[in-house]
Design a protein around this motif. Structure first.
Motif, PDB file in Angstrom:
ATOM      1  N   GLU A  40      69.882  28.280  19.737  1.00 16.97           N
ATOM      2  CA  GLU A  40      70.710  28.031  20.919  1.00 16.97           C
ATOM      3  C   GLU A  40      70.437  26.650  21.503  1.00 16.97           C
ATOM      4  O   GLU A  40      71.362  25.947  21.932  1.00 16.97           O
ATOM      5  CB  GLU A  40      70.455  29.120  21.966  1.00 16.97           C
ATOM      6  CG  GLU A  40      70.971  30.504  21.583  1.00 16.97           C
ATOM      7  CD  GLU A  40      70.143  31.174  20.496  1.00 16.97           C
ATOM      8  OE1 GLU A  40      70.680  32.074  19.790  1.00 16.97           O
ATOM      9  OE2 GLU A  40      68.950  30.795  20.320  1.00 16.97           O
ATOM     10  N   GLN A  41      69.182  26.240  21.525  1.00 17.13           N
ATOM     11  CA  GLN A  41      68.845  24.915  22.040  1.00 17.13           C
ATOM     12  C   GLN A  41      69.431  23.816  21.168  1.00 17.13           C
ATOM     13  O   GLN A  41      69.943  22.811  21.674  1.00 17.13           O
ATOM     14  CB  GLN A  41      67.325  24.771  22.132  1.00 17.13           C
ATOM     15  CG  GLN A  41      66.689  25.603  23.231  1.00 17.13           C
ATOM     16  CD  GLN A  41      65.167  25.637  23.143  1.00 17.13           C
ATOM     17  OE1 GLN A  41      64.595  25.582  22.050  1.00 17.13           O
ATOM     18  NE2 GLN A  41      64.507  25.725  24.289  1.00 17.13           N
ATOM     19  N   GLY A  95      65.708  25.343  13.477  1.00 13.70           N
ATOM     20  CA  GLY A  95      65.639  26.389  14.478  1.00 13.70           C
ATOM     21  C   GLY A  95      64.718  27.540  14.100  1.00 13.70           C
ATOM     22  O   GLY A  95      64.371  27.743  12.932  1.00 13.70           O
ATOM     23  N   SER A 110      62.528  24.319  18.104  1.00 13.46           N
ATOM     24  CA  SER A 110      63.577  24.787  19.009  1.00 13.46           C
ATOM     25  C   SER A 110      64.197  26.098  18.536  1.00 13.46           C
ATOM     26  O   SER A 110      64.076  26.481  17.375  1.00 13.46           O
ATOM     27  CB  SER A 110      64.687  23.726  19.111  1.00 13.46           C
ATOM     28  OG  SER A 110      64.184  22.484  19.519  1.00 13.46           O
ATOM     29  N   THR A 111      64.894  26.762  19.449  1.00 15.22           N
ATOM     30  CA  THR A 111      65.719  27.903  19.079  1.00 15.22           C
ATOM     31  C   THR A 111      67.064  27.393  18.573  1.00 15.22           C
ATOM     32  O   THR A 111      67.443  26.235  18.799  1.00 15.22           O
ATOM     33  CB  THR A 111      65.965  28.825  20.273  1.00 15.22           C
ATOM     34  OG1 THR A 111      66.727  28.107  21.267  1.00 15.22           O
ATOM     35  CG2 THR A 111      64.646  29.302  20.884  1.00 15.22           C
ATOM     36  N   SER A 166      73.246  23.608  21.627  1.00 14.94           N
ATOM     37  CA  SER A 166      73.626  23.028  22.920  1.00 14.94           C
ATOM     38  C   SER A 166      73.645  21.509  22.866  1.00 14.94           C
ATOM     39  O   SER A 166      74.387  20.859  23.608  1.00 14.94           O
ATOM     40  CB  SER A 166      72.662  23.498  24.013  1.00 14.94           C
ATOM     41  OG  SER A 166      71.374  22.920  23.852  1.00 14.94           O
ATOM     42  N   VAL A 167      72.830  20.927  21.982  1.00 16.07           N
ATOM     43  CA  VAL A 167      72.772  19.468  21.846  1.00 16.07           C
ATOM     44  C   VAL A 167      73.720  18.974  20.764  1.00 16.07           C
ATOM     45  O   VAL A 167      74.436  17.986  20.948  1.00 16.07           O
ATOM     46  CB  VAL A 167      71.333  19.011  21.531  1.00 16.07           C
ATOM     47  CG1 VAL A 167      71.284  17.511  21.241  1.00 16.07           C
ATOM     48  CG2 VAL A 167      70.407  19.356  22.683  1.00 16.07           C
TER      49      VAL A 167
END
Length: 312
Positions: free
Chosen positions: A277-278, A297, A274-275, A281-282
């Motif tokens: 940011e992803q 990340g 994942s990035t 967000s979680v």
């Protein structure tokens, strides 16, 4: 680091088993041995990246990671020798250090690929690495790989030791904590070129790095030179082993412009790295008592027009 006399050190196996056993190192090593290559990664590795303070070099951002050939006895063989009672579903491993470092491990994992290791890279464990006996729990957070192993207790439930109740948990944005997030997810990092390297002029370079996953084998690594807008497949260098570091490489011609280098890993479960940011967000930005754990990340290295490579 405890000073342990290997001639008197013992491993106690008790709890929900038919025959409690005590092994000296001499009689323990009568079991058939195996050698396996596995990584060990601290749960807090790369935690600064999550926090938004990326490491200036690959050592500072991803350095709490290692890859070794381990030699020892599968824990499964020792447990089966003792006889496991029907109610058993966990084990508790305890170190012989002063803190009695202890962690609970599901029995399914213990019977899968966990090693009781006494060798590393062709020699005896060094004292700093758990001499004379340690646990190697492939693909799971580093803290659970108990060093200076002295006891394994088979239990019905986890013991909720300090390391799994007070720390090594993952906070979520609503303030609740996720327990027993053992596995280290698919992750990769470009090691060359990386922070504080300098490219000496335009032309061809090899982008190379490492990828790994606590879920199994790495099946794909992609590299981007434009900050994730486009991706190209890198070559995976043999051997590609489960729960071990895999080298990747890709030829690249630098034209002197500013670029943003990234890599992302896919493992055999289909999980794609994942990035940041992803992940945020979680999981949000609220760190747990031990900081940000299990961060995997995508890492960015910036190549500037003068050839300097930085993290920002």
């Amino acid at each position: 680091m405890p000073k342990i006399d290997p001639t008197t050190h013992e491993l106690l196996l008790d709890g929900l088993i038919e025959r409690p056993l005590v092994f000296t190192l001499k009689n323990f090593r009568r079991f058939p041995s195996v050698s396996r290559v596995y990584f060990i990664e601290c749960a807090g590795n790369s935690g600064r990246e999550h926090e938004g303070r990326p490491g200036e070099t690959v050592q500072r951002s991803h350095g709490l990671f290692s890859n070794s050939e381990w030699t020892g006895v599968p824990l499964k063989n020792v447990l089966e020798e003792a006889g496991i009672k029907p109610k058993a579903s966990w084990i508790v491993a305890e170190g012989a250090d002063a803190s009695r470092m202890s962690r609970s491990i599901p029995l399914d994992k213990a019977l899968d690929d966990v090693l009781l290791a006494y060798g590393q890279n062709g020699e005896a464990l060094r004292p700093e690495q758990g001499y004379p006996l340690r646990l190697v729990v492939p693909g799971w957070e580093g803290n659970i790989n108990i060093k200076w192993l002295g006891r394994i207790m088979v239990t019905e439930e986890p013991f909720m030791t300090r390391e799994e109740a007070a720390i090594y948990t993952d906070l979520t944005p609503d303030g609740k904590a996720r327990w027993f997030t053992f596995a280290m997810e698919a992750k990769s990092v470009i090691t060359r070129p990386s922070g504080e390297h300098i490219l000496e002029g335009h032309g061809w370079y090899e982008i190379s790095g490492l990828a790994w996953s606590g879920r199994g084998r790495v099946t794909r690594v992609e590299v981007s030179i434009d900050g994730g807008k486009t991706w190209a497949d890198a070559h995976l260098n043999d051997p590609v082993l489960p729960k071990a570091a895999t080298r990747f490489s890709m030829p690249w011609r630098w034209d002197g412009s500013e670029v943003a280098l990234q890599s992302r890993c896919t493992d055999e479960t289909g999980y794609v790295q994942s990035t940041r940011e992803q992940l945020v967000s979680v999981r949000g930005l609220q760190a747990g008592p031990d900081g940000f754990n299990h961060y995997n990340g995508i890492k960015t290295w910036f190549v500037h027009r003068d050839g300097k490579v930085t993290h920002a």
